[in-house]
Design an enzyme around this catalytic site. Sequence first.
Site, PDB file in Angstrom:
ATOM      1  N   HIS A  50     -30.114  -3.746   7.410  1.00  0.00           N
ATOM      2  CA  HIS A  50     -31.212  -4.962   6.572  1.00  0.00           C
ATOM      3  C   HIS A  50     -30.778  -4.179   4.468  1.00  0.00           C
ATOM      4  O   HIS A  50     -30.480  -2.694   5.415  1.00  0.00           O
ATOM      5  CB  HIS A  50     -32.318  -4.904   7.170  1.00  0.00           C
ATOM      6  CG  HIS A  50     -32.098  -6.351   8.077  1.00  0.00           C
ATOM      7  ND1 HIS A  50     -33.807  -6.315   8.661  1.00  0.00           N
ATOM      8  CD2 HIS A  50     -31.724  -6.300   9.121  1.00  0.00           C
ATOM      9  CE1 HIS A  50     -33.270  -6.833   9.487  1.00  0.00           C
ATOM     10  NE2 HIS A  50     -31.944  -6.896  10.168  1.00  0.00           N
ATOM     11  N   GLU A  52     -33.032  -3.670   2.800  1.00  0.00           N
ATOM     12  CA  GLU A  52     -34.234  -2.640   3.182  1.00  0.00           C
ATOM     13  C   GLU A  52     -33.808  -1.039   3.201  1.00  0.00           C
ATOM     14  O   GLU A  52     -33.268   0.190   2.837  1.00  0.00           O
ATOM     15  CB  GLU A  52     -35.299  -2.930   3.777  1.00  0.00           C
ATOM     16  CG  GLU A  52     -36.241  -3.621   2.760  1.00  0.00           C
ATOM     17  CD  GLU A  52     -36.072  -5.480   3.848  1.00  0.00           C
ATOM     18  OE1 GLU A  52     -34.958  -5.405   3.843  1.00  0.00           O
ATOM     19  OE2 GLU A  52     -36.248  -5.879   4.580  1.00  0.00           O
ATOM     20  N   CYS A  80     -39.260  -7.143   7.911  1.00  0.00           N
ATOM     21  CA  CYS A  80     -39.550  -6.811   9.355  1.00  0.00           C
ATOM     22  C   CYS A  80     -40.016  -5.703   9.595  1.00  0.00           C
ATOM     23  O   CYS A  80     -40.235  -4.163   9.077  1.00  0.00           O
ATOM     24  CB  CYS A  80     -38.384  -7.331  10.065  1.00  0.00           C
ATOM     25  SG  CYS A  80     -36.875  -5.853  10.081  1.00  0.00           S
ATOM     26  N   CYS A  83     -37.822  -2.308   8.922  1.00  0.00           N
ATOM     27  CA  CYS A  83     -37.681  -1.871   7.453  1.00  0.00           C
ATOM     28  C   CYS A  83     -39.239  -1.861   7.148  1.00  0.00           C
ATOM     29  O   CYS A  83     -39.250  -0.806   6.430  1.00  0.00           O
ATOM     30  CB  CYS A  83     -37.007  -3.614   6.998  1.00  0.00           C
ATOM     31  SG  CYS A  83     -35.465  -3.680   7.294  1.00  0.00           S
TER      32      CYS A  83
END
Length: 149
Positions: A50, A52, A80, A83
Amino acid sequence: MEEWMRLALEEAGQAEQEGEVPIGAVAVAGERVIAKNHNRSIQLHDPTAHAELLVVRQAGHLLSNYRLNDVDIYVTIEPCAMCAGALLWARVKRLVFGARDSKTGAVFSKASLLTEGLFNHDVEVIEGILAEPCRRMLQDFFADRRPSG
């Protein structure tokens, strides 16, 4: 703050061009961008890739430190659970995000992992920076992939 979020939106646009979910992130230390990236889960065959997490990893390498005490993370969409947890473990100073994610957001929407005092580190949270373009980019991406009629 808008300047950094615009960079995150550019990264999200790059993700979309690559067929990834259009989420972008930027790590800022002081007034300097130290990392920027976008979702790459599909191309890297990595469910943890992801935006992040990728910028947290890049920032840690650049700073030669797993603690990012003086780093702000800008991301187009509410993180999420994975993260948000990584931001806690990295001891990020501040999270700035554009739009909430009603399906998987773990800062306010589905869970509140960054609630002040919940863990041994507090991440300052600022939301709503360029929220509409951040939200629209994600909505348009998924609308284009749904079968019509």
